[in-house]
Design a protein around this motif. Sequence first.
Motif, PDB file in Angstrom:
ATOM      1  N   MET A   1       0.408  -1.229   0.063  1.00  0.00           N
ATOM      2  CA  MET A   1      -0.266  -0.300   0.301  1.00  0.00           C
ATOM      3  C   MET A   1       0.759   1.221   0.209  1.00  0.00           C
ATOM      4  N   GLU A   2       2.013   0.887   0.298  1.00  0.00           N
ATOM      5  CA  GLU A   2       2.640   2.437   0.926  1.00  0.00           C
ATOM      6  C   GLU A   2       3.336   2.545  -0.491  1.00  0.00           C
ATOM      7  N   ARG A   3       4.212   1.660  -1.889  1.00  0.00           N
ATOM      8  CA  ARG A   3       3.914   2.248  -2.364  1.00  0.00           C
ATOM      9  C   ARG A   3       3.036   2.474  -3.587  1.00  0.00           C
ATOM     10  N   GLN A   4       1.673   2.380  -3.426  1.00  0.00           N
ATOM     11  CA  GLN A   4       0.833   3.583  -3.817  1.00  0.00           C
ATOM     12  C   GLN A   4       0.748   5.411  -4.075  1.00  0.00           C
ATOM     13  N   GLN A   5       1.752   5.537  -3.214  1.00  0.00           N
ATOM     14  CA  GLN A   5       1.735   7.299  -3.380  1.00  0.00           C
ATOM     15  C   GLN A   5       2.425   7.381  -4.381  1.00  0.00           C
ATOM     16  N   PHE A   6       3.295   6.729  -4.935  1.00  0.00           N
ATOM     17  CA  PHE A   6       3.862   6.830  -6.087  1.00  0.00           C
ATOM     18  C   PHE A   6       2.926   7.500  -6.857  1.00  0.00           C
ATOM     19  N   LEU A   7       1.588   6.940  -6.699  1.00  0.00           N
ATOM     20  CA  LEU A   7       0.504   7.143  -7.837  1.00  0.00           C
ATOM     21  C   LEU A   7       0.254   8.778  -7.965  1.00  0.00           C
ATOM     22  N   TYR A   8       0.059   9.165  -6.807  1.00  0.00           N
ATOM     23  CA  TYR A   8      -0.138  10.613  -6.264  1.00  0.00           C
ATOM     24  C   TYR A   8       0.875  11.514  -6.407  1.00  0.00           C
ATOM     25  N   ASP A   9       2.224  11.242  -6.260  1.00  0.00           N
ATOM     26  CA  ASP A   9       2.754  11.979  -5.445  1.00  0.00           C
ATOM     27  C   ASP A   9       4.007  12.291  -6.790  1.00  0.00           C
ATOM     28  N   GLY A  10       4.531  13.462  -7.006  1.00  0.00           N
ATOM     29  CA  GLY A  10       5.473  13.294  -8.596  1.00  0.00           C
ATOM     30  C   GLY A  10       5.311  13.291  -9.550  1.00  0.00           C
ATOM     31  N   ASP A  11       5.942  13.710 -10.984  1.00  0.00           N
ATOM     32  CA  ASP A  11       5.437  13.593 -11.988  1.00  0.00           C
ATOM     33  C   ASP A  11       5.772  12.308 -12.575  1.00  0.00           C
ATOM     34  N   ARG A  12       6.036  11.370 -12.138  1.00  0.00           N
ATOM     35  CA  ARG A  12       6.526  10.207 -13.127  1.00  0.00           C
ATOM     36  C   ARG A  12       4.921   9.761 -13.369  1.00  0.00           C
ATOM     37  N   ARG A  13       5.859   9.525 -14.797  1.00  0.00           N
ATOM     38  CA  ARG A  13       4.459   8.525 -15.556  1.00  0.00           C
ATOM     39  C   ARG A  13       4.714   6.602 -15.491  1.00  0.00           C
ATOM     40  N   TYR A  14       3.265   5.439 -15.482  1.00  0.00           N
ATOM     41  CA  TYR A  14       3.881   4.690 -14.693  1.00  0.00           C
ATOM     42  C   TYR A  14       2.499   3.927 -15.702  1.00  0.00           C
ATOM     43  N   ASN A  15       3.070   2.764 -16.589  1.00  0.00           N
ATOM     44  CA  ASN A  15       2.761   2.354 -17.694  1.00  0.00           C
ATOM     45  C   ASN A  15       2.919   0.768 -17.183  1.00  0.00           C
ATOM     46  N   VAL A  16       1.889   0.102 -17.178  1.00  0.00           N
ATOM     47  CA  VAL A  16       2.218  -1.556 -16.446  1.00  0.00           C
ATOM     48  C   VAL A  16       0.800  -1.718 -17.376  1.00  0.00           C
ATOM     49  N   LEU A  17       1.498  -3.124 -17.561  1.00  0.00           N
ATOM     50  CA  LEU A  17       0.464  -3.703 -18.640  1.00  0.00           C
ATOM     51  C   LEU A  17       0.340  -5.562 -17.919  1.00  0.00           C
ATOM     52  N   LEU A  18      -0.626  -5.802 -17.897  1.00  0.00           N
ATOM     53  CA  LEU A  18      -0.737  -7.176 -16.773  1.00  0.00           C
ATOM     54  C   LEU A  18      -2.183  -8.180 -18.365  1.00  0.00           C
ATOM     55  N   GLY A  19      -1.485  -9.589 -17.990  1.00  0.00           N
ATOM     56  CA  GLY A  19      -1.954 -10.327 -18.606  1.00  0.00           C
ATOM     57  C   GLY A  19      -3.570 -10.943 -18.258  1.00  0.00           C
ATOM     58  N   GLU A  20      -4.538 -10.962 -18.874  1.00  0.00           N
ATOM     59  CA  GLU A  20      -6.158 -11.462 -18.100  1.00  0.00           C
ATOM     60  C   GLU A  20      -5.932 -12.196 -17.661  1.00  0.00           C
ATOM     61  N   GLN A  21      -4.977 -13.039 -17.244  1.00  0.00           N
ATOM     62  CA  GLN A  21      -4.731 -14.217 -16.125  1.00  0.00           C
ATOM     63  C   GLN A  21      -4.540 -13.609 -14.533  1.00  0.00           C
ATOM     64  N   ALA A  22      -3.800 -12.836 -14.899  1.00  0.00           N
ATOM     65  CA  ALA A  22      -3.752 -12.005 -14.091  1.00  0.00           C
ATOM     66  C   ALA A  22      -5.076 -11.426 -13.022  1.00  0.00           C
ATOM     67  N   LEU A  23      -6.035 -11.510 -13.668  1.00  0.00           N
ATOM     68  CA  LEU A  23      -6.956 -10.460 -12.996  1.00  0.00           C
ATOM     69  C   LEU A  23      -7.550 -11.736 -12.216  1.00  0.00           C
ATOM     70  N   TYR A  24      -7.065 -12.998 -12.774  1.00  0.00           N
ATOM     71  CA  TYR A  24      -8.443 -14.679 -11.721  1.00  0.00           C
ATOM     72  C   TYR A  24      -7.137 -15.109 -11.541  1.00  0.00           C
ATOM     73  N   THR A  25      -6.166 -14.724 -11.167  1.00  0.00           N
ATOM     74  CA  THR A  25      -4.796 -15.865 -10.137  1.00  0.00           C
ATOM     75  C   THR A  25      -4.675 -15.116  -8.501  1.00  0.00           C
ATOM     76  N   ASN A  26      -5.418 -16.145  -8.167  1.00  0.00           N
ATOM     77  CA  ASN A  26      -5.926 -16.376  -6.541  1.00  0.00           C
ATOM     78  C   ASN A  26      -4.519 -16.626  -5.364  1.00  0.00           C
ATOM     79  N   VAL A  27      -4.247 -15.418  -5.616  1.00  0.00           N
ATOM     80  CA  VAL A  27      -3.412 -15.859  -4.131  1.00  0.00           C
ATOM     81  C   VAL A  27      -3.869 -15.414  -2.631  1.00  0.00           C
ATOM     82  N   GLY A  28      -3.746 -15.859  -1.916  1.00  0.00           N
ATOM     83  CA  GLY A  28      -4.258 -15.371  -0.886  1.00  0.00           C
ATOM     84  C   GLY A  28      -5.908 -15.431  -0.527  1.00  0.00           C
ATOM     85  N   GLY A  29      -6.390 -15.322  -1.112  1.00  0.00           N
ATOM     86  CA  GLY A  29      -8.013 -15.444  -0.983  1.00  0.00           C
ATOM     87  C   GLY A  29      -8.971 -15.520  -2.090  1.00  0.00           C
TER      88      GLY A  29
END
Length: 125
Positions: A1-29
Motif C-alpha cells: 500500500m505504501e508504494r501506491q503513494q507514488f501514483l499520487y505524488d511527483g510527476d512520474r508516469r507508470y505504464n503497466v501491462l497485465l495479462g488477463e489471467q492475472a485478474l483471476y490468479t487467486n493468491v490469498g483467497g
Amino acid sequence: MERQQFLYDGDRRYNVLLGEQALYTNVGGHDVLRGQLDRLLAILTLPRLSLGVIPTKAAYQLWPGNSFIMFDERVVMVETYSAELTITQPHEIALYGKAFTALQRSAVYGRPTRDLIARALASLE
C-alpha cells in the motif's frame, strides 16, 4: 500500500501491462483478490497511470517472458524465483523497451480494461 503513494505524488508516469489471467490468479483467497480488483478499478483513471490488459485471446506479438520493471532508460529489473536481475547495459535495456512496445500492441486500455476487470470481479460473486 505504501508504494501506491507514488501514483499520487511527483510527476512520474507508470505504464503497466497485465495479462488477463492475472485478474483471476487467486493468491490469498477471494477477499484478497476482490480487494485487488477493486483497487485496480479505483486507480484506472489516475492521470499518471496507463494500465493495459492483454486479453486471454489476444494475438501476442512475442512471448511475454518473465515480468520486468523498467526505470526509464536507466535500469530494468527482472524477478525470477531465484534472483532479481538488474540490467544496466543500454543495448539490453533497449531490447526490453522493444518488448514492452510489442506487448502493448496486444493490450486493451480504457473502457475495455475496465470491462475485463469488472468481469473478473463479477466471477468472484
